[in-house]
Design a protein around this motif. Structure first.
Motif, PDB file in Angstrom:
ATOM      1  N   ALA A   1       0.814  -1.222   0.000  1.00 38.06           N
ATOM      2  CA  ALA A   1       0.000   0.000   0.000  1.00 38.06           C
ATOM      3  C   ALA A   1       0.843   1.265   0.000  1.00 38.06           C
ATOM      4  CB  ALA A   1      -0.924  -0.001   1.218  1.00 38.06           C
ATOM      5  N   ARG A   2       2.154   1.152  -0.206  1.00 41.92           N
ATOM      6  CA  ARG A   2       3.020   2.336  -0.154  1.00 41.92           C
ATOM      7  C   ARG A   2       4.164   2.148  -1.137  1.00 41.92           C
ATOM      8  NH1 ARG A   2       7.866   3.477   2.219  1.00 41.92           N
ATOM      9  NH2 ARG A   2       7.970   1.352   2.977  1.00 41.92           N
ATOM     10  N   ILE A   3       4.535   3.228  -1.761  1.00 45.56           N
ATOM     11  CA  ILE A   3       5.656   3.148  -2.690  1.00 45.56           C
ATOM     12  C   ILE A   3       6.505   4.409  -2.553  1.00 45.56           C
ATOM     13  CG2 ILE A   3       4.421   4.193  -4.659  1.00 45.56           C
ATOM     14  CD1 ILE A   3       5.844   1.962  -6.351  1.00 45.56           C
ATOM     15  N   ARG A   4       7.811   4.203  -2.626  1.00 40.87           N
ATOM     16  CA  ARG A   4       8.720   5.355  -2.606  1.00 40.87           C
ATOM     17  C   ARG A   4       9.415   5.423  -3.958  1.00 40.87           C
ATOM     18  NH1 ARG A   4      11.717   6.012   3.257  1.00 40.87           N
ATOM     19  NH2 ARG A   4       9.826   6.605   4.366  1.00 40.87           N
ATOM     20  N   TYR A   5       9.440   6.599  -4.528  1.00 41.13           N
ATOM     21  CA  TYR A   5      10.063   6.729  -5.849  1.00 41.13           C
ATOM     22  C   TYR A   5      10.868   8.018  -5.934  1.00 41.13           C
ATOM     23  CZ  TYR A   5       6.115   9.880  -6.753  1.00 41.13           C
ATOM     24  OH  TYR A   5       5.222  10.900  -6.698  1.00 41.13           O
ATOM     25  N   ARG A   6      11.791   8.037  -6.887  1.00 46.36           N
ATOM     26  CA  ARG A   6      12.637   9.211  -7.099  1.00 46.36           C
ATOM     27  C   ARG A   6      12.286   9.767  -8.476  1.00 46.36           C
ATOM     28  NH1 ARG A   6      17.728   7.381  -5.693  1.00 46.36           N
ATOM     29  NH2 ARG A   6      17.721   8.499  -3.713  1.00 46.36           N
ATOM     30  N   ALA A   7      11.871  11.010  -8.523  1.00 42.35           N
ATOM     31  CA  ALA A   7      11.462  11.610  -9.797  1.00 42.35           C
ATOM     32  C   ALA A   7      12.444  12.732 -10.145  1.00 42.35           C
ATOM     33  CB  ALA A   7      10.059  12.183  -9.665  1.00 42.35           C
ATOM     34  N   ALA A   8      12.946  12.688 -11.386  1.00 45.93           N
ATOM     35  CA  ALA A   8      13.909  13.708 -11.819  1.00 45.93           C
ATOM     36  C   ALA A   8      13.226  15.067 -11.933  1.00 45.93           C
ATOM     37  CB  ALA A   8      14.528  13.316 -13.157  1.00 45.93           C
ATOM     38  N   ASP A   9      11.944  15.051 -12.376  1.00 44.89           N
ATOM     39  CA  ASP A   9      11.213  16.313 -12.535  1.00 44.89           C
ATOM     40  C   ASP A   9       9.870  16.185 -11.820  1.00 44.89           C
ATOM     41  OD1 ASP A   9      10.123  18.679 -13.293  1.00 44.89           O
ATOM     42  OD2 ASP A   9       9.848  18.135 -15.401  1.00 44.89           O
ATOM     43  N   PRO A  10       9.890  16.328 -10.480  1.00 43.02           N
ATOM     44  CA  PRO A  10       8.650  16.079  -9.724  1.00 43.02           C
ATOM     45  C   PRO A  10       7.504  17.001 -10.116  1.00 43.02           C
ATOM     46  CG  PRO A  10      10.377  16.980  -8.304  1.00 43.02           C
ATOM     47  CD  PRO A  10      11.003  16.713  -9.631  1.00 43.02           C
ATOM     48  N   GLY A  11       7.813  18.189 -10.633  1.00 43.26           N
ATOM     49  CA  GLY A  11       6.764  19.151 -11.003  1.00 43.26           C
ATOM     50  C   GLY A  11       5.817  18.585 -12.048  1.00 43.26           C
ATOM     51  N   SER A  12       6.342  17.846 -12.999  1.00 41.42           N
ATOM     52  CA  SER A  12       5.466  17.284 -14.025  1.00 41.42           C
ATOM     53  C   SER A  12       5.122  15.823 -13.740  1.00 41.42           C
ATOM     54  CB  SER A  12       6.115  17.418 -15.408  1.00 41.42           C
ATOM     55  OG  SER A  12       7.346  16.727 -15.399  1.00 41.42           O
TER      56      SER A  12
END
Lengths: 482, 314
Positions: free
Chosen positions: B256-267
């Motif tokens: 029920a939970r996920i952690r992710y790394r986004a290069a461009d979190p704004g989009s």
């Protein structure tokens, strides 16, 4: 801006120095380890000395020994003044390294106090309290002696004792502060204090003899010498004191391998052949000792003067010196000593080498002074003999030409060079550290001495010994017309 | 202001500081971090004019540490790691002594001592013996000593290490106030949260070399990469991973939970939310997981895979 630093008003520097001295003295007077010995030495000791003096008077008076009593009173006066100043040694030994152990040194080093202010502040603070105690002790002793035995020293003697007390204190304290600034623990500083205590014990013995023999005029020479030593020690302290060193050394370790390696680098100069050694090690070492040559020359000249003065004061009977009557005995005795044989040359060479080594050992522990005294002795003997022979009818120039010059032309310059090298070893600590530790400075001076000895002086002594064995006796016989 | 260039200090067997270049501007606080033996104290001592570097140099408060050491020492306030108070002195005497060494008049010394003792909430009688001070009181008094002459540059080694939380906050507030007045402050500390809270910039040194420098956010970005986000759903969702495809890199996950790394979190974040909801997922929370400074520090000082010095990284 450096100029601005140097141009800092003297008033500010004095005020900072005063603040440091005041703090240190306040600290001492709150420390029972300082206060109790000081009180005992200031009050109890003079009373004890008074008692001792009265016992001596009563005892020697039974046998008409008033002279002994008169010698004992000034001696005890000197002792009463000296003992409280010895507390200064303990205070001074703790001055820097004690603060380092208590972690209070770094905040002090971070203040704008200059190295000179720090060093002088510590010396002054260590000297003033014990000197005040010494003055009180001397006053108590004098008062006691005046009221109990009606004795008061002549003004000149009192001035001598007071100057001597101050010079002793400054000498010991400045040497102890140097030790304190160069060690890493109070324990090490206390162990190294023997380098101050032992020479001072010897000095006190010499001074005691002078006092017992009541040679009060000669005491001025001692006062001059001790005062000079005090100035030298303060100069060494100012030269060698670097606040940086106080925090840099974290471990106190005697590493013979590192010392050996540093010494070897200095001694060998990195050379691989004897010729390269002369170029890379001996020549630079020779250049470094050159500044000490004039001082050595002055010392040797002083040896000549002393020989002349003593020849006048203690003349030998002229009848003993009619050399022209002793031709056969002279040559026989020379042959008996091994002259005209290689064994004789070796004997002379080894004798000179031993004398030079003795001069080196004595010079190394006495700022070079005793080393020069050893070298002055043969020169004094030669000048004594020259004057004495002249009195017996042999012109001085003829004696020098026959007995001295044939080998002296090589031997005397060798003495001059070795004296300069010894002087450099003895007073190397007066030179600028230039990023080197005290140990490195000393090892460099030692390596220079050895380079000059092996590369220059000993070969010259060997040549001089050969000349003295085969040439000098013949030259002497020739000029004396035998 | 502090400007150090190529500062190097060798001891007999070790190089304590190796070609260190630093700059701390006027009104700025720099936290100097590093493991024990990294060279922080040696750096401080060189900048304070107590130790002489073997190479390189620095200007501190406008003075050269090599040629104007007395002026440097007069302009700098130093708090050493060991407070080293004189135990046979009284509080007032102690501050008066140091004030005198810095050239303050007796009136200035009394006034300054009173102000600082009150600012640090050290309410003691000036006749109190230092031997009777607690550890925290000693630390605050040592700080008063360092501030007696109103220095333009402060070099502080663990300024709050022996203090209770309330006293530590008082000290931090005082340092902030001094920063606002234009004081340049360098703090050596192992307290990472304090460094993050107090410092404008952080420098990390290891084996005498500067290995990272910047604001906390810059260091996070440089050391740990783009920000990590955590998406929590009301219940387990089978299709969650497909919602992130092409938008983010998964770092960690539970049903029920996920952690992710986004290069461009704004989009990326709005698109991820849209996809999850399209697939019937009920979003409880989406938040940025801020890595602690400790993670940054440990990454920086790690033996293997340590990043290049800050200059090169930029």
């Amino acid at each position: 801006m450096s100029a601005a630093v140097n141009a800092l008003p003297l008033r500010i520097r004095v005020s900072r120095l005063g603040a440091l001295v005041k703090r240190e003295m306040r600290d001492q007077l709150r420390d029972w380890r300082v206060v109790i010995p000081m009180v005992i030495l200031t009050l109890f000791f003079p009373i004890l000395m008074n008692f001792a003096a009265r016992v001596v008077i009563n005892y020697v008076n039974q046998y008409g020994g008033q002279v002994i009593a008169e010698a004992v009173f000034p001696f005890l006066l000197m002792i009463v003044g000296f003992f409280p100043t010895s507390v200064g040694l303990v205070i001074a030994l703790e001055s820097f390294v004690g603060e380092k152990e208590r972690y209070s040194l770094e905040p002090l080093l971070a203040t704008p106090l200059s190295d000179v202010e720090l060093f002088l502040g510590k010396v002054l603070a260590s000297v003033i309290t014990p000197l005040c105690a010494a003055a009180l002790g001397i006053s108590a002793y004098l008062a006691g002696m005046f009221f109990s035995a009606g004795w008061f020293p002549p003004l000149e003697l009192l001035v001598q004792i007071l100057i001597l007390t101050v010079a002793h204190a400054v000498c010991m304290v400045s040497a102890a502060v140097v030790i304190s600034a160069q060690t890493n623990s109070v324990r090490a500083a206390n162990l190294l204090a023997s380098f101050v205590i032992v020479p001072f014990a010897l000095l006190m013995q010499g001074e005691s003899m002078i006092m017992f023999y009541r040679m009060y005029n000669e005491l001025w020479w001692v006062i001059g010498g001790v005062s000079l030593l005090a100035v030298i020690f303060i100069r060494i302290g100012l030269r060698q004191f670097r606040r940086e060193e106080l925090l840099s050394r974290e471990v106190e370790e005697l590493r013979f391998d590192r010392m050996g390696s540093y010494f070897w680098r200095c001694f060998s100069g990195g050379a691989r052949t004897p010729l390269a050694w002369y170029r890379l090690a001996v020549a630079p070492a020779f250049r470094r000792i050159l500044t000490a040559v004039p001082w050595t020359a002055i010392a040797l000249f002083l040896g000549v003067v002393i020989g002349v003065v003593l020849a006048d004061r203690f003349p030998l009977p002229v009848s003993m010196l009619r050399t022209r009557e002793y031709k056969q005995e002279f040559l026989d005795s020379l042959q008996a000593l091994g002259f005209f044989t290689p064994g004789g040359a070796w004997m002379i060479f080894s004798h000179n080498a031993q004398a030079i080594f003795l001069a080196f050992v004595l010079g190394a522990i006495s700022l070079g002074i005793m080393g020069l005294v050893v070298l002055m002795l043969p020169i004094g003997v030669i000048s004594f003999a020259t004057v004495t022979m002249a009195r017996a009818g042999t012109p001085a120039w003829l004696f020098v030409l026959g007995f001295v010059l044939p080998h002296g032309i090589v031997e005397i310059p060798a003495m001059l060079i070795s004296g300069a090298a010894i002087l450099r070893v003895g007073n190397c600590l007066l030179s600028k550290p230039e990023g080197r530790s005290l140990g490195q400075i000393w090892l460099q001076a030692l390596a220079d001495w050895l380079c000059v000895m092996l590369g220059v002086v000993l070969p010259m002594f060997l040549l001089a010994a050969i000349l003295e064995t085969w040439v000098t006796p013949l030259a002497a016989a020739k000029v004396l017309g035998w | 202001m502090i400007e150090a260039h190529g500062l190097t200090k060798h001891y007999e067997r070790v190089t304590a500081v190796d070609d260190l270049t630093l700059r701390v501007g006027r009104g700025e606080i720099l936290a100097l971090l590093g493991p024990n033996g990294a060279g922080k104290t040696t750096t401080t001592r060189m900048l304070a004019g107590i130790l002489r570097p073997n190479a390189g140099g620095a200007r501190v408060a406008g003075f050269d540490i090599l040629t104007e050491t007395e002026m440097v020492r007069a302009a700098v306030g130093v708090l050493t790691e060991q407070h080293g108070l004189y135990s046979r002195m009284r509080c007032g005497e102690y501050l008066d002594f140091f004030g005198a060494l810095y050239g303050l008049t007796p009136v200035q010394r009394r006034a300054r001592a009173q102000n600082l003792l009150s600012a640090l909430k050290l309410e003691v009688d000036s006749d109190a013996w230092l031997a009777e001070f607690s550890k925290g009181m000693r630390q605050r008094l040592a700080l008063v000593r360092a501030l007696m002459h109103s220095p333009g540059v402060l070099l502080l080694d663990e300024p709050t290490s022996a203090l209770d939380p309330e006293s530590a906050r008082v000290v931090r507030d005082l340092l902030r106030a001094m920063r606002a007045e234009g004081c340049t402050i360098m703090v050596c500390t192992h307290n990472l949260s304090e460094a993050e809270e107090l410092a404008d910039r952080i420098a990390i040194i290891r084996r005498g070399r500067l290995i990272a420098e910047g604001t906390a956010a810059e260091l996070r970005m440089r050391m740990l990469g783009p920000a990590v986000f955590e998406l929590r759903l009301a219940r387990e969702h089978e299709d969650l991973l497909t919602a992130l495809e092409g938008l983010a890199e998964v770092v960690d996950r539970t049903p029920a939970r996920i952690r992710y790394r986004a290069a461009d979190p704004g989009s990326a974040n709005p698109e991820i939310l849209r996809r999850v909801m399209e697939r019937g997922g009920k979003v409880v929370e989406l938040r940025e997981v801020t890595p602690t400074l400790e993670s940054v520090y440990l990454q920086a000082v790690a033996e293997e895979g340590a990043p290049p010095p800050a200059g090169e990284a930029k």
